[in-house]
Design a protein around this motif. Structure first.
Motif, PDB file in Angstrom:
ATOM      1  N   PHE A  41     -11.601  12.132  71.010  1.00 31.86           N
ATOM      2  CA  PHE A  41     -10.599  13.068  71.520  1.00 31.86           C
ATOM      3  C   PHE A  41      -9.996  12.458  72.784  1.00 31.86           C
ATOM      4  N   GLN A  42      -8.671  12.502  72.912  1.00 31.17           N
ATOM      5  CA  GLN A  42      -8.049  11.988  74.126  1.00 31.17           C
ATOM      6  C   GLN A  42      -6.675  12.615  74.338  1.00 31.17           C
ATOM      7  N   PRO A  43      -6.280  12.783  75.622  1.00 29.94           N
ATOM      8  CA  PRO A  43      -4.932  13.283  75.904  1.00 29.94           C
ATOM      9  C   PRO A  43      -3.907  12.178  75.692  1.00 29.94           C
ATOM     10  N   MET A  44      -2.698  12.573  75.361  1.00 26.07           N
ATOM     11  CA  MET A  44      -1.623  11.610  75.130  1.00 26.07           C
ATOM     12  C   MET A  44      -0.292  12.285  75.436  1.00 26.07           C
ATOM     13  N   VAL A  45       0.660  11.510  75.916  1.00 22.75           N
ATOM     14  CA  VAL A  45       2.009  12.021  76.188  1.00 22.75           C
ATOM     15  C   VAL A  45       2.998  11.135  75.446  1.00 22.75           C
ATOM     16  N   VAL A  46       4.000  11.750  74.808  1.00 24.10           N
ATOM     17  CA  VAL A  46       5.049  10.984  74.137  1.00 24.10           C
ATOM     18  C   VAL A  46       6.409  11.473  74.620  1.00 24.10           C
ATOM     19  N   LYS A  47       7.288  10.521  74.912  1.00 30.26           N
ATOM     20  CA  LYS A  47       8.638  10.848  75.368  1.00 30.26           C
ATOM     21  C   LYS A  47       9.557  11.112  74.167  1.00 30.26           C
ATOM     22  N   LYS A  48      10.644  11.844  74.414  1.00 31.25           N
ATOM     23  CA  LYS A  48      11.748  12.024  73.451  1.00 31.25           C
ATOM     24  C   LYS A  48      11.366  12.863  72.233  1.00 31.25           C
ATOM     25  N   VAL A  49      10.259  13.600  72.314  1.00 34.27           N
ATOM     26  CA  VAL A  49       9.803  14.395  71.171  1.00 34.27           C
ATOM     27  C   VAL A  49       9.517  15.821  71.641  1.00 34.27           C
ATOM     28  N   THR A  50       9.973  16.815  70.888  1.00 25.10           N
ATOM     29  CA  THR A  50       9.738  18.212  71.256  1.00 25.10           C
ATOM     30  C   THR A  50       8.384  18.675  70.722  1.00 25.10           C
ATOM     31  N   PRO A  51       7.792  19.711  71.343  1.00 25.68           N
ATOM     32  CA  PRO A  51       6.549  20.274  70.811  1.00 25.68           C
ATOM     33  C   PRO A  51       6.702  20.728  69.358  1.00 25.68           C
ATOM     34  N   GLU A  52       7.872  21.260  69.028  1.00 24.11           N
ATOM     35  CA  GLU A  52       8.105  21.744  67.662  1.00 24.11           C
ATOM     36  C   GLU A  52       8.016  20.602  66.651  1.00 24.11           C
ATOM     37  N   ARG A  53       8.565  19.452  67.024  1.00 23.94           N
ATOM     38  CA  ARG A  53       8.530  18.298  66.112  1.00 23.94           C
ATOM     39  C   ARG A  53       7.093  17.831  65.896  1.00 23.94           C
ATOM     40  N   LEU A  54       6.298  17.841  66.955  1.00 24.22           N
ATOM     41  CA  LEU A  54       4.895  17.439  66.825  1.00 24.22           C
ATOM     42  C   LEU A  54       4.136  18.396  65.909  1.00 24.22           C
ATOM     43  N   LYS A  55       4.439  19.685  66.030  1.00 19.56           N
ATOM     44  CA  LYS A  55       3.766  20.670  65.172  1.00 19.56           C
ATOM     45  C   LYS A  55       4.138  20.466  63.706  1.00 19.56           C
ATOM     46  N   GLU A  56       5.369  20.024  63.463  1.00 19.21           N
ATOM     47  CA  GLU A  56       5.838  19.819  62.086  1.00 19.21           C
ATOM     48  C   GLU A  56       5.049  18.731  61.355  1.00 19.21           C
ATOM     49  N   ILE A  57       4.606  17.711  62.101  1.00 21.21           N
ATOM     50  CA  ILE A  57       3.951  16.573  61.435  1.00 21.21           C
ATOM     51  C   ILE A  57       2.430  16.723  61.376  1.00 21.21           C
ATOM     52  N   GLY A  58       1.917  17.862  61.846  1.00 18.80           N
ATOM     53  CA  GLY A  58       0.468  18.053  61.934  1.00 18.80           C
ATOM     54  C   GLY A  58      -0.266  17.816  60.627  1.00 18.80           C
ATOM     55  N   ASN A  59       0.203  18.437  59.539  1.00 17.04           N
ATOM     56  CA  ASN A  59      -0.485  18.312  58.245  1.00 17.04           C
ATOM     57  C   ASN A  59      -0.454  16.878  57.731  1.00 17.04           C
ATOM     58  N   LYS A  60       0.680  16.215  57.915  1.00 15.34           N
ATOM     59  CA  LYS A  60       0.812  14.832  57.445  1.00 15.34           C
ATOM     60  C   LYS A  60      -0.139  13.906  58.202  1.00 15.34           C
ATOM     61  N   MET A  61      -0.298  14.147  59.506  1.00 11.42           N
ATOM     62  CA  MET A  61      -1.185  13.309  60.319  1.00 11.42           C
ATOM     63  C   MET A  61      -2.658  13.531  59.966  1.00 11.42           C
ATOM     64  N   GLU A  62      -3.004  14.764  59.580  1.00 11.51           N
ATOM     65  CA  GLU A  62      -4.397  15.043  59.196  1.00 11.51           C
ATOM     66  C   GLU A  62      -4.817  14.187  58.008  1.00 11.51           C
ATOM     67  N   LYS A  63      -3.886  13.937  57.093  1.00 10.67           N
ATOM     68  CA  LYS A  63      -4.189  13.105  55.923  1.00 10.67           C
ATOM     69  C   LYS A  63      -4.407  11.644  56.312  1.00 10.67           C
TER      70      LYS A  63
END
Length: 396
Positions: A41-63
């Protein structure tokens, strides 16, 4: 956001996220590299991306072996080393007695090992994962080539394949055989972002000194310097072994100790003190205060046999005149100091035998398959694998 990952390097995870979010790996910031062979587990910050966009890719990243938590906006990036430490929960399964100690009482041995590491600490080596343990070419070899400004050699080391038949290693094998950067780009999986960045520059400028220099410049600075730091870490490990072998567990004349002064106006070198003969006689300092330098252009060396060892060791790699600045790659390595010994904090453990949850009776302990559950905290840049090696008295 927080990233949970399993069987992925931090940089691989960033590559997968960058490809999915259509941003660059350099748009990510983080406090450190976490192990591949673990659930981390680790914290991370990404530029140019909204929280909504990160939530959208959650299921794909789990795979792909990742979960994204605690997504929120922030106005600050993270820096390497910007953490107070790391917490570890480790299970060692199917404990066995050492072959040279078959009659030992297992529970007693475990208790002794835990007490020993808790009271005496462990040698603060950089762990094997720092160097790509098990790989044909280790990261410190690439770092040495970069420090020596052998850009083509560094690229070829970077693309040296493992002895496995898979898309990544087949692509690397093809590149070394043909130097066809464009063809290799097509063969590589999308998440191999570092390799693709390097290859795009090689395709444009050629596999020569200039092209390879531009290739290395095409990957983020934090990744370029990672390889050089791996080389510096290897030298530190060797220096620590030599120092303990010739002088043992006491502070001696010529050793370096670091002041605990927190005044930021005082330079790092002004905080370093060289132990005198009278201070050695008076036992003013303990081994727990002794530091060794990570090689760089702005550090002091011990003024005893250890200092001589550093100069001989760098000469062996033809770096005796190295300024630890690689201007073509915008790399600047000032160096730093690292304590030889470190202590573990908040150490606890328990034993579990047979089926999960079965209580172990002392008189049956040696007849069961036993698992050891260990929990502890370490300061930044300390390695759980090294602490565990001290507990178990074996390599793994």
């Amino acid at each position: 956001m927080f990233i949970q990952k399993e069987n992925l390097e931090t940089l691989e995870a960033i590559g997968l996220l960058a490809a999915e979010l259509d941003v660059l790996p350099s748009d990510f910031s983080y406090t450190g590299i976490k192990d591949k062979k673990a659930i981390t587990f680790q914290p991370m910050v990404v530029k140019k991306v909204t929280p909504e966009r990160l939530k959208e890719i959650g299921n794909k990243m789990e795979k792909k072996g990742m979960r994204i938590y605690n997504i929120r906006s922030t106005y600050q990036h993270l820096r390497l080393g910007q953490l107070k430490g790391n917490h570890f929960d480790i299970i060692v399964r199917d404990l066995q007695k050492h072959s040279h100690d078959p009659s030992a009482d297992l529970k007693k041995r475990i208790s002794e090992a835990m007490e020993n590491v808790e009271t005496k600490g462990f040698v603060n080596y950089y762990g094997p994962q720092r160097f790509g343990q098990g790989q044909i070419v280790q990261t410190d070899q690439i770092g040495l080539a970069l420090l020596s400004e052998k850009m083509v050699e560094a690229v070829k080391l970077f693309f040296t394949p493992e002895d496995t038949d898979d898309p990544v290693n087949n692509a690397k094998r093809y590149f070394l055989q043909t130097e066809d950067a464009k063809g290799t780009l097509v063969m590589l999986p999308e998440f191999k972002v570092r390799e693709k960045m390097l290859l795009r520059a090689l395709n444009r400028y050629g596999v020569n000194h200039e092209g390879c220099t531009k290739g290395w410049l095409n990957i983020p600075h934090s990744l370029r310097i990672f390889y050089v730091h791996a080389y510096c870490s290897k030298i530190w490990n060797e220096a620590a072994s030599y120092r303990l072998k010739i002088y043992g567990l006491k502070a001696v004349e010529g050793d370096l100790v670091l002041s605990e002064e927190n005044d930021e106006s005082i330079s790092l070198n002004d905080k370093v003190h060289v132990v005198t003969a009278s201070e050695e006689s008076a036992r003013k300092y303990s081994i727990y205060q002794v530091v060794l330098p990570m090689v760089g252009h702005s550090i002091k060396y011990p003024s005893n046999k250890v200092g001589e060892w550093y100069h001989e060791r760098l000469s062996k790699d033809e770096l005796e005149m190295c300024k630890f600045r690689v201007s073509p790659l915008q790399l600047n390595i000032p160096g730093c100091y690292r304590l030889i010994l470190k202590n573990v904090q908040n150490l606890s453990y328990f034993l579990e035998g047979g089926e999960k949850g079965i209580k172990i009776e002392d008189n049956h302990l040696n007849d069961l398959k036993v698992s050891l559950h260990i929990s502890f905290d370490l300061d930044p840049s300390c390695y759980a694998t090294v602490c565990l090696r001290e507990i178990m008295k074996c390599d793994f």
